[in-house]
Design a protein around this motif. Structure first.
Motif, PDB file in Angstrom:
ATOM      1  N   ILE A 263     -38.180 -24.494  50.155  1.00  0.00           N
ATOM      2  CA  ILE A 263     -37.461 -25.601  50.775  1.00  0.00           C
ATOM      3  C   ILE A 263     -35.964 -25.373  50.601  1.00  0.00           C
ATOM      4  N   ARG A 264     -35.193 -25.947  51.488  1.00  0.00           N
ATOM      5  CA  ARG A 264     -33.736 -25.853  51.409  1.00  0.00           C
ATOM      6  C   ARG A 264     -33.236 -27.042  50.589  1.00  0.00           C
ATOM      7  N   PRO A 265     -32.850 -26.823  49.323  1.00  0.00           N
ATOM      8  CA  PRO A 265     -32.550 -27.955  48.432  1.00  0.00           C
ATOM      9  C   PRO A 265     -31.162 -28.542  48.654  1.00  0.00           C
ATOM     10  N   ALA A 266     -31.047 -29.809  48.316  1.00  0.00           N
ATOM     11  CA  ALA A 266     -29.740 -30.462  48.316  1.00  0.00           C
ATOM     12  C   ALA A 266     -28.859 -29.825  47.246  1.00  0.00           C
ATOM     13  N   ALA A 267     -27.562 -29.977  47.406  1.00  0.00           N
ATOM     14  CA  ALA A 267     -26.622 -29.301  46.502  1.00  0.00           C
ATOM     15  C   ALA A 267     -25.530 -30.254  46.046  1.00  0.00           C
ATOM     16  N   ILE A 268     -24.982 -29.933  44.891  1.00  0.00           N
ATOM     17  CA  ILE A 268     -23.778 -30.588  44.375  1.00  0.00           C
ATOM     18  C   ILE A 268     -22.732 -29.485  44.215  1.00  0.00           C
ATOM     19  N   GLY A 269     -21.611 -29.615  44.917  1.00  0.00           N
ATOM     20  CA  GLY A 269     -20.586 -28.585  44.831  1.00  0.00           C
ATOM     21  C   GLY A 269     -21.068 -27.223  45.307  1.00  0.00           C
ATOM     22  N   GLY A 270     -22.002 -27.228  46.253  1.00  0.00           N
ATOM     23  CA  GLY A 270     -22.501 -25.982  46.804  1.00  0.00           C
ATOM     24  C   GLY A 270     -23.608 -25.329  46.005  1.00  0.00           C
ATOM     25  N   LYS A 271     -24.056 -25.960  44.906  1.00  0.00           N
ATOM     26  CA  LYS A 271     -25.103 -25.379  44.064  1.00  0.00           C
ATOM     27  C   LYS A 271     -26.296 -26.329  43.987  1.00  0.00           C
ATOM     28  N   ARG A 272     -27.511 -25.776  44.152  1.00  0.00           N
ATOM     29  CA  ARG A 272     -28.720 -26.590  44.210  1.00  0.00           C
ATOM     30  C   ARG A 272     -28.955 -27.351  42.914  1.00  0.00           C
ATOM     31  N   TYR A 273     -29.638 -28.464  43.029  1.00  0.00           N
ATOM     32  CA  TYR A 273     -30.011 -29.216  41.839  1.00  0.00           C
ATOM     33  C   TYR A 273     -31.427 -29.757  42.006  1.00  0.00           C
ATOM     34  N   ASP A 274     -32.067 -30.017  40.872  1.00  0.00           N
ATOM     35  CA  ASP A 274     -33.403 -30.598  40.829  1.00  0.00           C
ATOM     36  C   ASP A 274     -33.421 -31.759  39.858  1.00  0.00           C
ATOM     37  N   PHE A 275     -34.486 -32.546  39.922  1.00  0.00           N
ATOM     38  CA  PHE A 275     -34.712 -33.645  38.984  1.00  0.00           C
ATOM     39  C   PHE A 275     -35.725 -33.207  37.928  1.00  0.00           C
ATOM     40  N   ARG A 276     -35.495 -33.632  36.682  1.00  0.00           N
ATOM     41  CA  ARG A 276     -36.496 -33.524  35.625  1.00  0.00           C
ATOM     42  C   ARG A 276     -36.839 -34.954  35.209  1.00  0.00           C
ATOM     43  N   VAL A 277     -38.077 -35.345  35.438  1.00  0.00           N
ATOM     44  CA  VAL A 277     -38.481 -36.734  35.225  1.00  0.00           C
ATOM     45  C   VAL A 277     -39.549 -36.777  34.140  1.00  0.00           C
ATOM     46  N   HIS A 278     -39.296 -37.548  33.101  1.00  0.00           N
ATOM     47  CA  HIS A 278     -40.290 -37.722  32.042  1.00  0.00           C
ATOM     48  C   HIS A 278     -40.979 -39.063  32.224  1.00  0.00           C
ATOM     49  N   ALA A 279     -42.317 -39.066  32.041  1.00  0.00           N
ATOM     50  CA  ALA A 279     -43.095 -40.291  32.226  1.00  0.00           C
ATOM     51  C   ALA A 279     -44.084 -40.459  31.095  1.00  0.00           C
ATOM     52  N   HIS A 280     -44.410 -41.699  30.790  1.00  0.00           N
ATOM     53  CA  HIS A 280     -45.431 -41.991  29.784  1.00  0.00           C
ATOM     54  C   HIS A 280     -46.247 -43.193  30.230  1.00  0.00           C
ATOM     55  N   ASP A 281     -47.415 -43.340  29.625  1.00  0.00           N
ATOM     56  CA  ASP A 281     -48.303 -44.456  29.931  1.00  0.00           C
ATOM     57  C   ASP A 281     -47.814 -45.691  29.198  1.00  0.00           C
ATOM     58  N   GLY A 282     -47.406 -46.687  29.958  1.00  0.00           N
ATOM     59  CA  GLY A 282     -46.919 -47.932  29.369  1.00  0.00           C
ATOM     60  C   GLY A 282     -47.909 -49.065  29.546  1.00  0.00           C
ATOM     61  N   LEU A 283     -47.428 -50.266  29.360  1.00  0.00           N
ATOM     62  CA  LEU A 283     -48.295 -51.442  29.445  1.00  0.00           C
ATOM     63  C   LEU A 283     -48.766 -51.704  30.869  1.00  0.00           C
TER      64      LEU A 283
END
Length: 394
Positions: A263-283
């Motif tokens: 895929i062609r990723p979005a960029a910040i300042g011309g450089k690609r970025y990704d998300f790191r998302v942490h999840a846990h089981d809550g109430l």
């Protein structure tokens, strides 16, 4: 209530009246009372909750160890979990599956008094958290036997295994909405199949089905009538895909590679970025614990920090659309994983945004390493211990 452990005798005692009956662990092993005036020398003190005469929670963290009982895996995570458990009158025992026997196990715990890890023999834990760090260790008979034993007894157990990429994609394919978020992927089996896939997309990623942190990933592209291969460390060109296949097919087949649309990723300042998302089981089902940004710095193949990526704060791209999407995604993914593979308790996502503003999910990691963002890691420890307490009833 105060509980003491004597390393030489491997005996647990508690400080209480002689007529009190106190047990310890999931299997409620009876503990001998010892008056404070006659506590043996060289014991280690732990303060635990008392739930109807049973002391706990005793949290088992299953990992791999050497014959000398040296810890393998994420030692800083284990220490942080023990520290938080101590604050809330609980304790963790880190153990390898090989030491599980009928009435208990052998491992190590961090002694607040001695400020070091000490060897212990404990009853069966009230809950088991799988942090075995190697995929091949999960294929060993000792691991399978330990899991079968805990499940047969009804010991709460979470994080059943590493997630294989092929398995993940087959599961997502059956979900009406999540299947649209994964870039199109195939198992690499033949030259003809790979040629058709590359012709369709012009650029593809090749990834081992059982790997993480960007290890073993490379990219193939058609460029100027030739085939270009790019990895984190080098770039090669082949006259055609047949020549590439002759050179690399044994490796691709041995490590069970998948091919994934680039895929062609979005960029910040011309450089690609990704998300790191942490999840846990809550109430209320799975919830977002924290979100970080990783940006490529020296190459645009991946954004993993060990491969040269850098850490950026989520706030620079944060907006209500992102927040709502990831809240929805982790809830759906957590529920789907539980239905298909078992109870995970926590996981992380590697996700991206295309140039057109569409979301993509690249990976689901069942055993996240420590987050570089201290506030996310601190919240992670607290929410994991919340989960231990909730699942054990302490």
């Amino acid at each position: 209530m105060n509980l003491r452990y004597h390393i030489e005798s491997k005996e647990w005692t508690y400080e209480a009246k002689a007529d009190e009956k106190i047990s310890f662990g999931f299997n409620k092993i009876q503990i001998r009372p010892t008056p404070s005036s006659s506590v043996p020398q060289q014991t280690h003190l732990f303060t635990l909750k008392n739930k109807q005469g049973n002391l706990g929670p005793l949290v088992g963290i299953m990992t791999s160890m050497s014959k000398e009982m040296a810890l393998a895996g994420n030692g800083s995570l284990f220490k942080s979990l023990q520290d938080e458990l101590v604050k809330r009158n609980g304790m963790a025992v880190v153990f390898p599956p090989e030491t599980v026997v009928k009435d208990g196990l052998t491992g190590v715990t961090f002694s607040p008094e001695a400020n070091k890890w000490i060897p212990v023999k404990t009853p069966l834990p009230h809950i088991v958290f799988n942090r075995v760090p190697f995929r091949n260790a999960e294929q060993q008979q000792a691991f399978k036997d330990a899991i079968d034993y805990f499940c047969a007894l009804g010991v709460p157990f979470f994080n059943p295994a590493f997630i294989n990429k092929n398995k993940l994609y087959s599961i997502f394919a059956r979900h009406d909405q999540l299947n649209k978020l994964l870039p199109e992927s195939i198992c690499v089996k033949t030259l003809i199949q790979l040629a058709a896939f590359l012709e369709k997309h012009q650029g593809i990623y090749l990834k081992p089905a059982s790997s993480s942190k960007g290890i073993g990933i490379f990219r193939l592209r058609h460029r100027n009538g030739r085939i270009e291969l790019e990895s984190h460390s080098h770039r090669l060109e082949f006259p055609g895909l047949k020549e590439f296949w002759l050179a690399k097919s044994r490796h691709l087949l041995e490590y069970d590679y998948i091919a994934q649309k680039e895929i062609r990723p979005a960029a910040i300042g011309g450089k690609r970025y990704d998300f790191r998302v942490h999840a846990h089981d809550g109430l209320n089902g799975y919830e977002v614990t924290g979100i970080g940004i990783r940006q490529s710095e020296k190459q645009d193949l991946t954004t993993h920090v060990p491969k040269g990526g850098i850490v950026l704060p989520y706030n620079i791209v944060k907006n209500p659309r992102h927040d709502a999407f990831f809240a929805w995604a982790v809830k759906e993914i957590g529920q789907l994983l539980t239905e298909e593979l078992g109870y995970f308790g926590e996981f992380s996502l590697d996700a991206g945004l295309t140039e057109e503003g569409e979301y993509a999910i690249f990976e689901v990691n069942s055993k996240p390493m420590s987050f570089d963002e201290s506030q996310i890691e601190e919240k992670r420890i607290i929410t994991l211990v919340d989960l231990f307490l909730r699942k054990t009833g302490f």
